[in-house]
Design an enzyme around this catalytic site. Structure first.
Site, PDB file in Angstrom:
ATOM      1  CD  GLU A   3      -1.680  -2.509   0.935  1.00 55.41           C
ATOM      2  OE1 GLU A   3      -0.435  -2.867   2.197  1.00 55.41           O
ATOM      3  OE2 GLU A   3      -3.194  -3.298   1.050  1.00 55.41           O
TER       4      GLU A   3
ATOM      5  CG  HIS B 116     -10.319  -6.996   7.658  1.00 55.87           C
ATOM      6  ND1 HIS B 116      -9.094  -7.015   8.517  1.00 55.87           N
ATOM      7  CD2 HIS B 116      -9.661  -6.689   6.689  1.00 55.87           C
ATOM      8  CE1 HIS B 116      -8.597  -7.615   7.539  1.00 55.87           C
ATOM      9  NE2 HIS B 116      -9.292  -7.660   6.237  1.00 55.87           N
TER      10      HIS B 116
END
Lengths: 343, 326
Positions: free
Chosen positions: B60, B129
């Site tokens: 990322e 998450h």
């Protein structure tokens, strides 16, 4: 604690520092001398409180910027770290604009909003000094991505310190640059210390150019960063590879900084012995080239003195200009947060 | 008018903008060959090729930095984060690079980039998450933060985000991708920075955005049956925030509940309440209440997760409280 265990081109190639083409030598010498005298002046300005914040001088490392940037094309890109004054000057940002930026004035190359660590200039594709170690390395890869995307033949040169090799962004960027064959020169200016931590104490593989082995197709090159000709020669090949084959390179340029990490630490300090500094100063990239030219008969003492005078005048002019430049007006505070455009 | 999913609306926006401007490309994990982890980029690789639909390694920080560099050099990247939870690895590029570049370069280098992906909780995905990052991101000057709840809004806002010359953070919702709504066939744009009143009412305002806008509409419809008429202000863009829309609504209803997906402390609601108390103090008939996630990492167990999340029942309770109908 100077490490003697490995061959170090900084020590081994001193005898090779010979003069080349006289006109080119003079240009290189001038470029390095300007950085040196400019940075000395910045040190003075800092002591007088005219320059604030963090300030990292480039003194000792001038052969790296001169050896590399001077052979780029105007449409190539340069991006670097917070130790960015020297690179900005070599890239062609005027001493006035760099000094005014350091003074935090409106005529600075970043309009006084960047400061020492954030020199930017759109006209010369100078994409900034960046203040977060490693952060700009993927940004450089992105510039390479854009070049390739458009089918251009420019290159992007990314300067970084030796500590960068230990941060994740370095690996992520080099991996993608190799994977996608991006025309980027990743230039490690190995001055042996990340702030006060030596390379040996920070990097499990301290032969930094070997990091290239982890990325298929990427050349890893060790360069004597105290010899501007060595830097030029090695870089020439890497630039050609990037330009014609769109391939990245990792250049480990072994250099040394003659001042502290920033303005707050002593020149030698607790982390490196004075003898080590003394030893490296005998390899000064500027004076070795000067001496080689004098020996070769391509530079007279009078010419050197004239160059010193001219550079001193340029630097003083930059100071005077910066000192006279206004501070950004209060209205500038809210400018440049966002642009008011779409396309 | 065609009824399509939120996912399809985003896909249309990407396709239209990539067709319109060849500087636009999409990069991220699984965006190409896999057709997108949530299929938002489905079919784009086939249509636009691998130069413009770029599968990245799982990195990322690296690929978001590549986006920033590409934007500085004149391209218009759309960087997909598989989820915003993973974007924390890249937050340096969002905050230190994209958001700062224009300012610290004295106006020379803008970064026209979109960082997009699902934000907030889905179902039983556990603590790492299930996080809503609106307030983290909206805190930062130099970026815009967009959070659409419907397919119509998602499409019109994403198109504007891609055309915007600034960095735009675009927060989608995993639970929204399959939701459906009307989306016109003709091209349209929704301006960033403008709220949308999703339901009109005079009794109480709900200030909200994103997935919670759907909850707010549901609440309004339900309370209408009890003759309580709720004004639903969907902010759509969190930064810059359409404060005028908030003031107009609160001046009309004199009561407000702020509904958000994130946590309470320093949340979006805290800021909205501050705007209201400063500008609408004399208009208020009751303290402004907030509905948000419980102040805990999201638990996995179904029952615990349910009570941790903001929902319609909690919002209705808050509205009744500010109306002294509890």
């Amino acid at each position: 604690m100077a490490s003697k265990k490995k061959p170090d081109p900084r020590r081994d190639s001193q005898s090779l520092r010979v003069a080349g083409d006289p006109a080119l030598d003079r240009e290189l010498l001038h470029s390095m001398l300007l950085q040196r005298r400019f940075e000395e002046k910045v040190g003075e300005a800092y002591a007088l409180g005219k320059v604030g914040g963090f300030c990292h001088l480039y003194i000792g490392q001038e052969a790296v910027s001169t050896g590399i940037i001077a052979q780029l094309r105007p449409d190539d890109y340069v991006i670097g770290t917070y130790r960015d004054h020297g690179q900005a000057l070599v890239r062609g940002i005027t001493p006035r604009a760099v000094m005014a930026e350091l003074f935090g004035r409106i005529d600075g190359c970043s309009r006084g909003k960047g400061g020492s660590m954030h020199m930017f200039d759109r006209h010369t594709n100078f994409l900034g000094g960046h203040g977060i170690v490693g952060s700009h390395v993927p940004v450089a890869a992105g510039v390479g991505f854009a070049i390739k995307y458009r089918g251009g033949d420019q290159v992007c040169v990314c300067f970084m310190g030796d500590s960068v090799v230990n941060i994740g962004a370095f690996h992520e960027a080099l991996n993608m640059a190799a994977l996608w064959k991006l025309p980027v020169l990743f230039v490690i200016e190995n001055n042996r210390y990340g702030m006060g931590t030596s390379v040996e104490r920070a990097a499990a593989v301290d032969d930094l150019s070997r990091r290239a082995d982890g990325y298929k197709g990427m050349d890893g090159v060790v360069i004597d960063g105290m010899d501007v000709h060595a830097v030029r020669t090695a870089t020439e090949a890497a630039i050609a590879r990037a330009r014609t084959e769109s391939l990245p390179s990792l250049l480990e340029v072994r250099t040394y900084r003659f001042r502290g990490h920033s303005m707050s630490d002593a020149v030698s300090g607790t982390y490196r012995p004075k003898e080590e500094l003394d030893e490296y100063q005998t390899m000064d990239p500027i004076f070795s080239l000067r001496d080689a030219m004098v020996i070769a008969g391509t530079l007279t003492v009078a010419e050197w003195d004239a160059m010193e005078h001219e550079v001193a005048a340029t630097v003083q002019d930059a100071w005077d200009f910066a000192d006279a430049s206004p501070e950004p007006p209060p209205a500038a505070l809210y400018e440049d947060v966002l642009v008011d455009t779409t396309s | 008018m065609p009824i399509i999913t939120y996912r399809e609306a985003l896909n249309q926006a990407l396709r239209e903008e990539m067709s319109r401007d060849d500087r636009v490309f999409i990069m991220g994990e699984e965006v190409g060959v896999y057709n997108g982890a949530y299929k938002v980029s489905k079919g784009l690789l086939e249509e636009f090729g691998e130069n413009r639909v770029v599968d990245s390694p799982i990195a990322e920080l690296g690929f978001s930095g590549i986006g920033v560099g590409a934007a500085m050099a004149g391209l218009r990247p759309v960087i997909e984060f598989m989820t915003w939870n993973f974007a924390l690895l890249a937050i340096d590029q969002v905050v230190n690079s994209a958001a700062k570049m224009l300012y610290m370069s004295g106006g020379q280098f803008n970064v026209p980039i979109v960082f997009r992906g699902p934000n907030g909780a889905a179902l039983q995905l556990g603590a790492q998450h299930s996080q809503a990052f609106e307030s983290w991101l909206a805190h930062i000057p130099g970026i815009k933060v967009v959070s659409p709840g419907t397919p119509y809004d998602a499409k019109g806002l994403l198109k504007s985000a891609i055309r915007d010359d600034n960095p735009v953070v675009f927060l989608e919702g995993e639970m929204l991708y399959n939701t459906k709504g009307e989306v016109p066939e003709a091209e349209y744009l929704i301006p960033l920075g403008k709220a949308d009143v999703k339901r009109e009412g005079s009794d109480c305002s709900i200030i909200t955005s994103g997935k919670m806008a759907l909850v707010a509409v549901q609440v309004a419809d339900q309370l209408a049956k009890e003759d309580i008429h709720v004004d639903v202000v969907d902010l759509l863009t969190i930064r810059p925030m359409d404060v005028e829309a908030i003031y107009a609504s609160v001046r009309k209803t004199q009561r407000a509940v702020v509904l958000e997906e994130g946590w309470e402390l320093c949340g979006i609601g805290a800021q909205v309440v501050d705007f209201i108390q400063r500008e609408c103090f004399d208009d208020l008939d009751a303290p402004v209440l907030r509905v948000h996630q419980a102040d805990v990492p999201m638990p996995y167990a179904k029952g615990l997760e349910k009570i941790a999340k903001p929902d319609a029942a909690k919002t209705i309770a808050a509205i009744k409280q500010v109306m002294y109908r509890a």
